[in-house]
Design a protein around this motif. Structure first.
Motif, short mmCIF file in Angstrom:
data_model
loop_
_atom_site.label_atom_id
_atom_site.label_comp_id
_atom_site.label_asym_id
_atom_site.label_seq_id
_atom_site.Cartn_x
_atom_site.Cartn_y
_atom_site.Cartn_z
N PHE A 36 21.18 -13.68 -10.74
CA PHE A 36 21.79 -13.02 -11.62
C PHE A 36 20.64 -12.00 -12.29
O PHE A 36 21.21 -11.26 -12.94
CB PHE A 36 22.04 -14.27 -12.67
CG PHE A 36 23.21 -14.96 -12.40
CD1 PHE A 36 24.16 -14.62 -11.40
CD2 PHE A 36 23.44 -16.23 -12.76
CE1 PHE A 36 25.30 -15.49 -11.07
CE2 PHE A 36 24.35 -17.17 -12.28
CZ PHE A 36 25.56 -16.78 -11.58
N ALA A 37 19.50 -12.51 -12.22
CA ALA A 37 18.63 -11.70 -12.55
C ALA A 37 18.45 -10.19 -12.16
O ALA A 37 18.62 -8.91 -12.73
CB ALA A 37 17.01 -12.10 -12.63
N THR A 77 26.11 -3.47 -20.56
CA THR A 77 26.74 -4.19 -21.78
C THR A 77 25.97 -4.52 -22.88
O THR A 77 26.76 -4.77 -23.99
CB THR A 77 26.69 -5.87 -21.04
OG1 THR A 77 25.50 -6.31 -21.06
CG2 THR A 77 27.28 -5.88 -19.87
N GLY A 86 18.17 -9.15 -22.59
CA GLY A 86 17.60 -10.13 -21.45
C GLY A 86 16.86 -11.40 -21.85
O GLY A 86 16.29 -11.13 -23.15
N TRP A 105 25.47 -15.52 -16.99
CA TRP A 105 24.12 -15.12 -17.37
C TRP A 105 23.68 -16.29 -18.07
O TRP A 105 22.17 -16.58 -17.67
CB TRP A 105 24.15 -13.96 -18.47
CG TRP A 105 24.68 -12.57 -17.87
CD1 TRP A 105 24.55 -11.62 -18.49
CD2 TRP A 105 24.62 -12.19 -16.50
NE1 TRP A 105 25.06 -10.39 -17.75
CE2 TRP A 105 24.97 -10.86 -16.32
CE3 TRP A 105 24.64 -12.69 -15.20
CZ2 TRP A 105 25.26 -10.04 -15.52
CZ3 TRP A 105 24.84 -12.08 -14.19
CH2 TRP A 105 25.08 -10.70 -14.17
N ASP A 126 22.24 -5.36 -18.25
CA ASP A 126 22.12 -5.64 -19.47
C ASP A 126 22.12 -3.97 -20.37
O ASP A 126 22.64 -3.92 -21.60
CB ASP A 126 20.72 -5.98 -19.81
CG ASP A 126 20.77 -7.57 -19.38
OD1 ASP A 126 21.81 -8.18 -19.27
OD2 ASP A 126 19.63 -8.17 -19.56
N THR A 131 28.98 -12.24 -18.49
CA THR A 131 28.31 -12.13 -19.45
C THR A 131 28.03 -13.48 -20.31
O THR A 131 26.89 -14.06 -20.67
CB THR A 131 28.23 -11.12 -20.59
OG1 THR A 131 29.54 -11.23 -21.03
CG2 THR A 131 28.05 -9.63 -19.96
N GLY A 136 18.60 -16.56 -15.06
CA GLY A 136 18.24 -15.46 -13.94
C GLY A 136 17.80 -15.77 -12.57
O GLY A 136 18.02 -15.09 -11.88
N GLU A 162 21.12 -8.82 -10.81
CA GLU A 162 22.51 -7.90 -11.21
C GLU A 162 22.26 -7.59 -12.92
O GLU A 162 22.67 -6.64 -13.10
CB GLU A 162 23.60 -9.00 -11.12
CG GLU A 162 24.02 -9.26 -9.72
CD GLU A 162 23.80 -8.10 -8.72
OE1 GLU A 162 24.41 -7.52 -8.84
OE2 GLU A 162 23.17 -8.30 -7.65
N ARG A 163 21.49 -8.25 -13.41
CA ARG A 163 21.39 -7.98 -14.94
C ARG A 163 20.63 -6.81 -15.07
O ARG A 163 20.49 -6.08 -15.87
CB ARG A 163 20.46 -9.06 -15.82
CG ARG A 163 21.61 -10.33 -16.07
CD ARG A 163 21.07 -11.21 -16.70
NE ARG A 163 21.00 -10.87 -18.14
CZ ARG A 163 21.02 -11.53 -19.36
NH1 ARG A 163 20.67 -13.01 -19.14
NH2 ARG A 163 20.91 -10.95 -20.49
#
Length: 221
Positions: free
Chosen positions: A202-203, A217, A221, A184, A214, A180, A188, A205-206
């Motif tokens: 990355f986007a 965690t 975003g 991140w 997101d 994170t 993304g 997975e977020r």
């Protein structure tokens, strides 16, 4: 159509199907292997197929499937090894024993250059930023080529999962903080090569990763 500055090919190696990355600078045809864990004949054939001159080996972390034969290949090609962070000296010192346990050739080596967060490595005319991302192992590093929006993340992050932290010196919270706090912010739209399995962004997975999305965690975003 303009040729991209960076090209890369994934070559799965060892019985653990670890993604070794052959990457090269298209301006110079100079390249590097990232995490050559084994199957060296297959790797050398891939470099020859793409007419790439290997100038160095990069290592994300000290696990056997990622670097068991990095030292052997470096000697054969007469090239230096860069990475990982020196905190993985523990794992590299175990390569011969771990190799016997996993049925993989393992050779202890000393990198020509240990890496720390904020370092840069070059391949041909390309420059990669180095991010220290501990958790899976204490000395794990990630390589990021910002112009190509590409990161090679080893076993930090996978499509739909994250690296194991139940090995010696693993730390779950360190891993989450590295993902994170250091991955991140790279954006993304950054695509990443994981140590195993398929590429992702990355986007994606977020949005969808059950461990670091997101909504899990609590990061906006």
């Amino acid at each position: 159509m303009t040729t991209p500055p960076l090209k890369a090919v994934l070559v799965p190696v060892t019985p653990l199907q670890q993604n070794c990355t052959l990457l090269w600078c298209t301006a110079t045809n100079k390249g590097a292997f990232v995490d050559p864990g084994g199957d060296l004949d297959r790797l050398k054939a891939a470099a020859a197929q793409h007419n790439v001159t290997i100038e160095k080996i990069l290592v994300t972390h000290g696990h056997i499937d990622h670097c068991g034969e990095a030292g052997t290949l470096a000697k054969e090609l007469g090239v230096p090894i860069e990475g990982p962070h020196e905190a993985d000296r523990f794992w590299i010192s175990r390569l011969e024993d771990d190799g016997r346990n996993y049925g993989i050739n393992g050779q202890i080596f000393e990198p020509d250059r240990w890496l720390v967060n904020g370092d840069q490595v070059t391949v041909g005319d390309l420059t990669f930023d180095v991010y220290h991302c501990p958790g899976h192992t204490p000395g794990h590093v990630v390589f990021h080529h910002a112009p190509s929006k590409l990161a090679i993340v080893g076993d930090v992050l996978f499509q739909g999962s994250i690296g194991r932290t139940d090995f010696p010196m693993g730390n779950h919270q360190d891993l989450i903080d590295a993902i994170t706090g250091r991955l991140w912010p790279l954006g993304g739209d950054t695509a990443f090569v994981p140590g195993h399995g398929q590429m992702s962004t990355f986007a994606h997975e977020r949005r969808t990763n059950p461990y670091v999305a997101d909504q899990v965690t609590g990061i906006a975003g």
